[in-house]
Enzyme design. Structure first.
Site, PDB file in Angstrom:
ATOM      1  N   PHE A 123      -1.698  -3.519   7.248  1.00 21.35           N
ATOM      2  CA  PHE A 123      -0.926  -4.444   6.417  1.00 21.35           C
ATOM      3  C   PHE A 123       0.055  -3.676   5.532  1.00 21.35           C
ATOM      4  O   PHE A 123       1.219  -4.063   5.379  1.00 21.35           O
ATOM      5  CB  PHE A 123      -1.859  -5.276   5.533  1.00 21.35           C
ATOM      6  CG  PHE A 123      -2.452  -6.454   6.229  1.00 21.35           C
ATOM      7  CD1 PHE A 123      -1.809  -7.675   6.243  1.00 21.35           C
ATOM      8  CD2 PHE A 123      -3.668  -6.353   6.884  1.00 21.35           C
ATOM      9  CE1 PHE A 123      -2.348  -8.776   6.882  1.00 21.35           C
ATOM     10  CE2 PHE A 123      -4.225  -7.440   7.528  1.00 21.35           C
ATOM     11  CZ  PHE A 123      -3.563  -8.659   7.526  1.00 21.35           C
ATOM     12  N   HIS A 129     -11.132 -17.411   0.536  1.00 24.15           N
ATOM     13  CA  HIS A 129     -11.978 -16.512   1.299  1.00 24.15           C
ATOM     14  C   HIS A 129     -13.244 -16.304   0.463  1.00 24.15           C
ATOM     15  O   HIS A 129     -13.161 -15.976  -0.717  1.00 24.15           O
ATOM     16  CB  HIS A 129     -11.306 -15.148   1.473  1.00 24.15           C
ATOM     17  CG  HIS A 129     -10.221 -15.108   2.495  1.00 24.15           C
ATOM     18  ND1 HIS A 129      -9.050 -15.819   2.384  1.00 24.15           N
ATOM     19  CD2 HIS A 129     -10.120 -14.397   3.657  1.00 24.15           C
ATOM     20  CE1 HIS A 129      -8.274 -15.563   3.425  1.00 24.15           C
ATOM     21  NE2 HIS A 129      -8.909 -14.711   4.221  1.00 24.15           N
ATOM     22  N   GLU A 154     -17.683 -13.240   2.829  1.00 25.78           N
ATOM     23  CA  GLU A 154     -17.437 -12.456   4.045  1.00 25.78           C
ATOM     24  C   GLU A 154     -18.239 -11.158   3.970  1.00 25.78           C
ATOM     25  O   GLU A 154     -17.702 -10.074   3.794  1.00 25.78           O
ATOM     26  CB  GLU A 154     -15.936 -12.169   4.202  1.00 25.78           C
ATOM     27  CG  GLU A 154     -15.546 -11.609   5.550  1.00 25.78           C
ATOM     28  CD  GLU A 154     -14.041 -11.386   5.683  1.00 25.78           C
ATOM     29  OE1 GLU A 154     -13.612 -10.866   6.730  1.00 25.78           O
ATOM     30  OE2 GLU A 154     -13.288 -11.719   4.744  1.00 25.78           O
ATOM     31  N   HIS A 176     -14.244 -17.972   6.192  1.00 25.79           N
ATOM     32  CA  HIS A 176     -15.316 -17.100   6.674  1.00 25.79           C
ATOM     33  C   HIS A 176     -16.701 -17.633   6.318  1.00 25.79           C
ATOM     34  O   HIS A 176     -17.451 -18.040   7.188  1.00 25.79           O
ATOM     35  CB  HIS A 176     -15.140 -15.660   6.186  1.00 25.79           C
ATOM     36  CG  HIS A 176     -13.944 -14.983   6.757  1.00 25.79           C
ATOM     37  ND1 HIS A 176     -13.852 -14.614   8.081  1.00 25.79           N
ATOM     38  CD2 HIS A 176     -12.758 -14.634   6.186  1.00 25.79           C
ATOM     39  CE1 HIS A 176     -12.675 -14.054   8.309  1.00 25.79           C
ATOM     40  NE2 HIS A 176     -11.994 -14.063   7.178  1.00 25.79           N
ATOM     41  N   ASP A 217      -7.347 -15.722  12.610  1.00 30.84           N
ATOM     42  CA  ASP A 217      -7.184 -14.773  11.522  1.00 30.84           C
ATOM     43  C   ASP A 217      -6.010 -13.805  11.728  1.00 30.84           C
ATOM     44  O   ASP A 217      -4.859 -14.231  11.668  1.00 30.84           O
ATOM     45  CB  ASP A 217      -8.490 -14.013  11.322  1.00 30.84           C
ATOM     46  CG  ASP A 217      -8.679 -13.565   9.877  1.00 30.84           C
ATOM     47  OD1 ASP A 217      -7.783 -13.822   9.054  1.00 30.84           O
ATOM     48  OD2 ASP A 217      -9.719 -12.971   9.558  1.00 30.84           O
TER      49      ASP A 217
END
Length: 556
Positions: free
Chosen positions: A212, A359, A362, A387, A444
């Site tokens: 990223f 999120h 996870e 998730h 995702d």
């Protein structure tokens, strides 16, 4: 004759008690087997899609799907061979892609992708073969031999990186294919031995985050970003996905003259692209976005993002869905750390409803702050939860998720690649899918993981995360869920569902036509029943005396 579910289940309970009590009335083996069959049937009806009824045409297609699925499972069970869908995705991907079942799922109308990140939603091949071929794209070799990319009018001379023009480097390589392959490998999590490359979740996250960091400066260049979003829509539409919800910062888009744009510019750009795409392709529903912060920021920064998202949500309600916080939950701050900022909308006069799509959970651990992010998501009235891998380990959280009807976004292949599990059959969502948890499947970060739009995740959900008898109703319900649990307003949601239904029944007709199977309803039922191993005579699974008991229970 139709009976209510509770009556059937009550009757079944009576029958099971009778069968288990040696002092109760005698029971024949045939009646016992019928009771057993009914018990299994009731269990199967509790799963996702268990209450859907298939039309005669759908039953034909179901027979084709189930023949492929059962052959795959039984070959592994009976011959004790490796069950391909359960193994490392990077070792199984090529084999999966060659199966007839995967090719069927690729063409299946899958509805919506509700969990995507803007800098990892287009194919990596497009980035390498298109974005890096453009003028003024530079590269340099950074730490850990990771390639960095950015677009400059003139690259800085005093930078830590020694920037080189990609076009010149490619030309001087004398092997363009090998050069591009190196770029691809450097930007992907693909590895021939992922278990050695990423021994645990944290090791996988380190490289995941680095991709990223390295792609962002390239993809945030406005002309590339615009084309990247358009190409993403093309790729998803080609895979029979009709609607996307995209997470991202939507800030930092830049031009080579030094202009850096704000979030409002990013929202307007996405809206413009989506509108143009829908005008060109009326069979596509469109795009909504979820501005997303990162958990390594301080509280004041997150508060400013929340305020900005509130303003954008008011101005662009058809585009901006709400807000999320992403990033490595185990390494960065928990949601509770940002509670003051996240409570800000509800503290206004009057309170402002800003939907949250957190999120949360996870993690493979139990009783940690990462898992407790699920508590914050519930208390903050999250519209959906991303998730929720730890959900099955927190029964109270699960109870509230079910009571509130909060859908969960599940990305099984991401979970495996980031080393939360090895075998999809052991995914914690397997048991919750069997209990009809409100759930959607998404893909995702497909750029870094080599995923097809939804198809690979649908494949492992269908083959490795569900019962051997879970059939086309599972895939159909997952597609329906993706629209049902989207953030579209009711009118647009209804229109999107109508569009999906047209695609679905056209797909069913197309599969039947290509299969060359019989066209009459009677023959179709017969072939479908044979393909599923089901009785085809319409006989009931209830013993005669069971109906007497049912009538008695009804009367009292």
């Amino acid at each position: 004759m139709t009976f209510s579910n509770w009556k059937v289940r009550h009757l079944l309970g009576v029958l099971v008690l009778m069968a288990s009590d040696s002092l109760s009335m005698p029971i024949s083996k045939d009646d016992y087997l019928k009771m057993r069959s009914e018990l299994i049937s009731q269990d199967e009806k509790m799963r996702i899609g268990g209450d859907l009824a298939l039309s005669p045409d759908e039953l034909i297609v179901n027979g084709i799907f189930m023949k492929e699925k059962r052959q795959m499972i039984e070959e592994s069970r009976q011959n004790r061979t490796v069950f391909v869908p359960s193994t490392s995705f990077y070792q199984s991907k090529k084999l999966i892609d060659q199966t007839a079942l995967f090719q069927l799922i690729q063409k299946l109308p899958k509805g919506a992708a509700l969990h995507l990140h803007d800098q990892s939603m287009v194919s990596l091949d497009w980035i390498v073969k298109n974005a890096t071929y453009r003028d003024n794209v530079y590269m340099c070799l950074g730490r850990n031999n990771y390639l960095m990319f950015k677009v400059f009018h003139e690259p800085p001379q005093n930078d830590v990186c020694h920037w080189k023009l990609v076009q010149k480097e490619r030309e001087s390589s004398h092997d363009v294919e090998a050069f591009d392959l190196n770029l691809n490998n450097n930007l992907s999590l693909v590895d021939t031995d992922p278990y050695d490359a990423f021994p645990d979740n944290q090791a996988a996250w380190l490289k995941f985050k680095s991709v990223f960091d390295r792609l962002g400066p390239l993809l945030n260049y406005v002309p590339i970003y615009r084309d990247m979003v358009w190409r993403t829509l093309e790729e998803f539409r080609e895979a029979n996905v009709q609607y996307l919800e995209i997470r991202g910062g939507f800030t930092g888009l830049y031009d080579t003259d030094g202009t850096v744009h704000d979030a409002r510019y990013g929202v307007q750009l996405i809206k413009s692209i989506s509108d143009d795409f829908v005008n060109k392709y009326p069979d596509f529903t469109g795009v909504k976005i979820i501005p997303t912060g990162i958990r390594n920021q301080n509280v004041s920064q997150i508060l400013e993002e929340v305020k900005t998202t509130m303003a954008l949500h008011k101005e662009f309600p058809d585009v901006v869905s709400g807000y999320d916080l992403a990033g490595n939950e185990a390494l960065y701050q928990p949601l509770s750390y940002y509670s003051e900022a996240l409570l800000y909308p509800s503290q206004q006069d009057p309170p402002y409803h800003l939907p949250y799509f957190f999120h949360a959970g996870e993690t493979p651990w139990q009783g940690t702050e990462t898992g407790f992010n699920l508590a914050d998501a519930i208390l903050l009235n999250a519209t959906r939860v991303g998730h929720a891998y730890a959900l099955s380990k927190h029964p109270k959280f699960l109870q509230l998720i079910l009571q509130k009807g909060i859908p969960v976004e599940v990305q099984p292949i991401t979970n495996q690649i980031l080393r939360l599990l090895d075998d999809f059959r052991n995914h914690p969502m397997v048991s919750l899918m069997a209990q009809n948890l409100p759930l959607v499947i998404s893909c995702d970060d497909r750029t870094t993981m080599g995923l097809a739009p939804l198809s690979h995740d649908f494949f492992v959900a269908f083959t490795a995360m569900s019962s051997e008898d879970a059939d086309l109703t599972l895939l159909k319900q997952l597609a329906i869920n993706s629209i049902k649990f989207s953030s579209l307003d009711p009118a647009k949601k209804e229109k999107a569902m109508e569009l999906w239904e047209k695609k679905w029944y056209a797909y069913i007709d197309d599969v039947i036509r290509q299969s060359g199977l019989a066209s009459s309803a009677r023959d179709r039922r017969s072939v479908a029943a044979q393909g599923q191993g089901l009785p085809n005579n319409g006989s009931t699974l209830f013993p005669p005396w069971a109906f007497i008991l049912l009538l008695f229970n009804t009367l009292i």
